[in-house]
Motif scaffolding. Structure first.
Motif, PDB file in Angstrom:
ATOM      1  N   GLY A 173      -2.860   1.749  -5.116  1.00 47.89           N
ATOM      2  CA  GLY A 173      -3.163   2.172  -6.482  1.00 47.89           C
ATOM      3  C   GLY A 173      -1.925   2.705  -7.175  1.00 47.89           C
ATOM      4  N   CYS A 174      -2.037   2.875  -8.441  1.00 51.00           N
ATOM      5  CA  CYS A 174      -0.916   3.383  -9.222  1.00 51.00           C
ATOM      6  C   CYS A 174      -0.815   4.899  -9.050  1.00 51.00           C
ATOM      7  N   PRO A 175       0.377   5.410  -8.727  1.00 52.95           N
ATOM      8  CA  PRO A 175       0.507   6.855  -8.494  1.00 52.95           C
ATOM      9  C   PRO A 175       0.328   7.671  -9.771  1.00 52.95           C
ATOM     10  N   PHE A 176       0.445   6.998 -10.891  1.00 46.82           N
ATOM     11  CA  PHE A 176       0.326   7.717 -12.155  1.00 46.82           C
ATOM     12  C   PHE A 176      -1.092   7.675 -12.716  1.00 46.82           C
ATOM     13  N   ALA A 210      -9.432   4.261   7.980  1.00 50.43           N
ATOM     14  CA  ALA A 210      -9.527   5.720   8.160  1.00 50.43           C
ATOM     15  C   ALA A 210      -8.164   6.289   8.560  1.00 50.43           C
ATOM     16  N   VAL A 211      -7.431   5.552   9.377  1.00 45.26           N
ATOM     17  CA  VAL A 211      -6.075   5.971   9.754  1.00 45.26           C
ATOM     18  C   VAL A 211      -5.183   5.975   8.510  1.00 45.26           C
ATOM     19  N   ALA A 212      -5.300   4.933   7.695  1.00 36.12           N
ATOM     20  CA  ALA A 212      -4.502   4.855   6.466  1.00 36.12           C
ATOM     21  C   ALA A 212      -4.788   6.061   5.573  1.00 36.12           C
ATOM     22  N   GLU A 213      -6.070   6.392   5.456  1.00 37.41           N
ATOM     23  CA  GLU A 213      -6.454   7.532   4.609  1.00 37.41           C
ATOM     24  C   GLU A 213      -5.849   8.834   5.137  1.00 37.41           C
ATOM     25  N   GLU A 214      -5.864   8.962   6.447  1.00 34.91           N
ATOM     26  CA  GLU A 214      -5.298  10.167   7.073  1.00 34.91           C
ATOM     27  C   GLU A 214      -3.798  10.243   6.802  1.00 34.91           C
ATOM     28  N   ILE A 215      -3.131   9.107   6.909  1.00 38.36           N
ATOM     29  CA  ILE A 215      -1.679   9.071   6.769  1.00 38.36           C
ATOM     30  C   ILE A 215      -1.239   9.379   5.338  1.00 38.36           C
ATOM     31  N   VAL A 216      -1.926   8.824   4.361  1.00 34.66           N
ATOM     32  CA  VAL A 216      -1.510   9.081   2.970  1.00 34.66           C
ATOM     33  C   VAL A 216      -2.031  10.426   2.476  1.00 34.66           C
ATOM     34  N   GLY A 217      -3.009  10.974   3.166  1.00 31.94           N
ATOM     35  CA  GLY A 217      -3.431  12.330   2.834  1.00 31.94           C
ATOM     36  C   GLY A 217      -4.316  12.458   1.602  1.00 31.94           C
ATOM     37  N   HIS A 218      -4.911  11.370   1.168  1.00 32.50           N
ATOM     38  CA  HIS A 218      -5.872  11.453   0.073  1.00 32.50           C
ATOM     39  C   HIS A 218      -6.904  10.341   0.224  1.00 32.50           C
ATOM     40  N   THR A 219      -7.996  10.490  -0.533  1.00 29.01           N
ATOM     41  CA  THR A 219      -9.063   9.498  -0.474  1.00 29.01           C
ATOM     42  C   THR A 219      -8.537   8.124  -0.886  1.00 29.01           C
ATOM     43  N   GLY A 266       0.807  -1.218   0.000  1.00 32.87           N
ATOM     44  CA  GLY A 266       0.000   0.000   0.000  1.00 32.87           C
ATOM     45  C   GLY A 266       0.836   1.262   0.000  1.00 32.87           C
ATOM     46  N   LEU A 267       1.805   1.331   0.901  1.00 37.64           N
ATOM     47  CA  LEU A 267       2.583   2.566   1.063  1.00 37.64           C
ATOM     48  C   LEU A 267       3.697   2.724   0.045  1.00 37.64           C
ATOM     49  N   GLN A 268       4.094   1.629  -0.605  1.00 42.12           N
ATOM     50  CA  GLN A 268       5.305   1.718  -1.441  1.00 42.12           C
ATOM     51  C   GLN A 268       5.198   2.723  -2.576  1.00 42.12           C
ATOM     52  N   ILE A 269       3.971   2.978  -3.045  1.00 37.20           N
ATOM     53  CA  ILE A 269       3.846   3.911  -4.165  1.00 37.20           C
ATOM     54  C   ILE A 269       3.385   5.295  -3.706  1.00 37.20           C
ATOM     55  N   GLU A 270       3.275   5.471  -2.396  1.00 34.95           N
ATOM     56  CA  GLU A 270       2.859   6.773  -1.873  1.00 34.95           C
ATOM     57  C   GLU A 270       4.090   7.650  -1.635  1.00 34.95           C
ATOM     58  N   ASP A 271       3.868   8.941  -1.464  1.00 36.52           N
ATOM     59  CA  ASP A 271       4.951   9.790  -0.965  1.00 36.52           C
ATOM     60  C   ASP A 271       5.363   9.232   0.392  1.00 36.52           C
ATOM     61  N   GLY A 331      -6.380   0.118  -5.728  1.00 36.94           N
ATOM     62  CA  GLY A 331      -5.179  -0.642  -5.433  1.00 36.94           C
ATOM     63  C   GLY A 331      -5.480  -2.095  -5.140  1.00 36.94           C
ATOM     64  N   ASN A 332      -4.841  -2.605  -4.089  1.00 34.62           N
ATOM     65  CA  ASN A 332      -5.135  -3.959  -3.639  1.00 34.62           C
ATOM     66  C   ASN A 332      -6.607  -4.050  -3.243  1.00 34.62           C
ATOM     67  N   ILE A 333      -7.109  -5.272  -3.154  1.00 41.67           N
ATOM     68  CA  ILE A 333      -8.437  -5.411  -2.569  1.00 41.67           C
ATOM     69  C   ILE A 333      -8.357  -4.875  -1.142  1.00 41.67           C
TER      70      ILE A 333
END
Lengths: 303, 303
Positions: B242-245, B281-290, B21-26, B251-253
Motif C-alpha cells: 500500500g501507499c505509505p502516504f 501473518a508473518v508479514a503483518e508481524e514484520i511490518v508491524g501494522h495491519t 510489498g516491503l519497498q514502501i515500508e520502514d 496494496g498488491n492483490i
C-alpha cells in the motif's frame, strides 16, 4: 472468453447499507439513518434495502424499522425494500407501508434453524403465506436464499437445495429471486455455475445476487455474476456489513467499488461515482470507524 | 461466457511481497526478510521477487539487496528475481548472482521521467543492453511495463505505447513480458482488452500481470486475466504494498486471497492456502501494522 463490453444491458444495484450494513453496528439514531439515506439518494441509486422487520432483541440496530419506514415517502423515486424472516415480519412490513418485501430462506438447515428456529423446508413452505400477505397489500415479494453457497455450520451447500427453493418461490408466486453468499466464501466458478443452474431450473426470475467481500473475492464474484447474465446486484455503501466480532473484517461488497468497476467496464449503473464515494464517507462518519472500502481511501482514478 | 473450470492449465503466482510489498515500508532487518522468505518458501510458491537493485536513497527499505541476494541459495527450488530500472541496476543484480532480472519500463512518459529521468523511448532502447548483460551472465530478462493502463500524471495510457514496448522487448531478445497496473486503477474490461492486444501483437511471450487492489477490483482483474489466458500472476503476501502516504490504502492483490479464489475455482496454484495465510501473518508481524488482507482476518472457509 471475454467480459462484457460497452453496450451490454445496464446493471441495477440495490444499496443494502442501511440494513445489512448497519444491522451489526451499534445502533445509530433515526436522524443519522435518514442522513445516510439522503446521501445514498443523491447517488442516483434506484433501490435501497432500508431495514428489516425482525426481532428488536436480535437486531437492536434495526429496532426503529417502523419509524424509518414512515419517513421513506421523502424519496418517492426510490424503491425501498425491507427484509423479513417470517410471517410476523411480513405483516409488520406491510403495516408499515413497505411495498417490497424480501423474505429470506436459508438453504442450509443448520443456519435456518439457528436464525429462525425453522427447518429450510418449513421456511420454504411459508413463502406462500408471505406472498399472500404482501400481494394483498399491493406489494411485491423477493425470496432471498441465504447460505446459497456455503454455511458456517454445514459447509458447502448442495446446489439442489437452492434450486428447490427457487422452484417453490416461483410456484408460490414470488416476484423475484436472489441468492446470497451470506458468509463471504463464494468464488467466481461456483457463482457462475449456481447462476446457470438457477436459470435452467426456473428461467428468467429477475435473479439477484448478494456478495460479501470477506475473503477478498467479492468483486470477482460480482464480475462472474454479470458475465453469467445477472443484472441485479446488492452492494453496501463503504463496504459496511463486516462481522462485529472480527475487527477489520470486510463486509458486503462496497457499492462505490462495484460502481467504479462496472462503469469503467462501460456497464451503466445509473449511480454517480463521486456521490457514491461521498455517501461512503457519510457512512463511515455515522458508524464512527473505518469502513472497508479501498476506493474510499484511494479515490476515483480521474483525480 | 464462462469462467475456467477444473482442469484448466495451472496458474503460476510470483510472490512480490519482499520487493513490492516491503519497498514502501520502514526498513526491516535482513534477518526479518529471511524469516519472511522462509515462511513464503513453506507455502510451495515457486517464484519470488526478492528485491530490487535501485538507488538506496530512493528505496532505503531495499538497500540490502546484495546482502539478501547472497542468502537466497538457501532455497534452491525457488526462482528468485530482482527488479531493476536501468543498466547500473542490471549490472548490480547479476554481480549479486541474480539469475532472473525484471527490467521496468514505464509506458507513460511522465511516470518514466519521474522515476528514471528517461523517456519511455530511452528506457525501451535500454532493453537491448540489459538483455546483453543478463544473458552474458547466464540469466533471463523479464520486461515489465509499468503504468500499463493508467498513469498518475498522464491519465489513461494509450495501449499502443504498451504494444510497442512489447514488440521492442521481443526484438531485443527479452525472455518474458509483463504488464503492471502500477496505481491500481485497472478493471476487468480494460485488462482483457490489453491482454488480447498484446497476444495479437507479439504472440506467446509468457505474459504476466501485476495488479494492485487500490480500488477493490484487483482480484476481479486477476480473474479477467486468467479468463483471457494469462498464467503468470504477481501477488503480495498479506496484500503488502500500500501507499505509505495513504493509511489503510490497500496494496498488491494479496497472495492468499488469489490462492483462495483460484483453488476454489479448481485452478491449481501449487501454493498451500494454510501456509500462505501463515506467511501473511508473518508479514503483518514484520511490518508491524495491519495488512490489507480480508482473508487473513476471516480465515479459510473450511474452518
Amino acid at each position: 472468453m471475454s467480459v462484457p463490453e460497452a453496450g451490454v444491458p445496464a446493471v441495477s444495484i440495490r444499496e443494502v447499507g442501511p440494513r445489512d450494513g448497519l444491522q451489526i453496528e451499534d445502533p445509530v439514531s433515526l436522524a443519522e439513518k435518514l442522513r445516510l439515506v439522503e446521501a445514498l439518494a443523491a447517488t442516483g441509486v434506484s433501490r435501497i434495502e432500508a431495514t428489516s422487520f425482525v426481532s428488536p432483541r436480535a437486531v437492536p440496530a434495526l429496532a426503529d424499522a417502523e419509524l424509518l419506514a414512515a419517513e421513506l415517502h421523502q424519496w418517492p423515486g426510490i424503491e425501498f425494500s425491507a427484509l423479513v424472516a417470517g410471517i410476523g415480519g411480513a405483516k409488520r412490513a406491510v403495516a408499515a407501508g413497505m411495498k417490497t418485501v424480501e423474505y429470506v430462506v436459508s438453504a442450509s438447515n443448520s443456519h435456518s434453524e439457528a436464525n429462525t428456529r425453522s427447518t429450510t423446508e418449513q421456511a420454504t413452505e411459508r413463502i406462500g403465506e408471505v406472498v399472500r400477505i404482501v400481494h394483498e397489500a399491493g406489494g411485491r415479494v423477493e425470496v432471498i436464499v441465504a447460505t446459497a453457497w456455503d454455511c458456517p455450520f454445514d459447509g458447502p451447500t448442495d446446489p439442489d437445495r437452492v434450486l428447490r427453493i427457487a422452484e417453490q418461490a416461483k410456484e408460490f408466486g414470488a416476484d423475484q429471486f436472489s441468492i446470497a453468499d451470506t458468509i463471504g466464501t463464494a468464488t467466481p466458478g461456483r457463482v457462475g455455475r449456481l447462476i446457470d443452474a438457477v436459470g435452467e431450473r426456473v428461467g428468467d426470475f429477475g435473479l439477484g445476487v448478494h456478495f460479501h467481500n470477506t475473503r477478498g473475492a467479492g468483486l470477482a464474484s460480482a464480475l462472474a455474476a454479470v458475465q453469467h447474465g445477472v443484472r441485479n446486484l446488492d452492494a453496501s455503501t463503504g463496504g459496511l456489513g463486516g462481522c462485529p466480532f472480527a475487527p477489520g473484517a470486510s463486509g458486503n461488497i462496497a457499492t462505490e467499488e462495484l460502481v467504479y468497476m462496472l462503469e469503467d467496464m462501460g456497464i451503466a449503473t445509473g449511480i454517480d461515482l463521486d456521490a457514491s464515494i461521498r455517501a461512503a464517507a457519510v457512512a463511515e462518519e455515522i458508524v464512527g470507524h473505518t469502513v472497508p472500502s479501498n476506493l474510499l481511501r484511494a479515490g476515483d482514478r480521474k483525480r
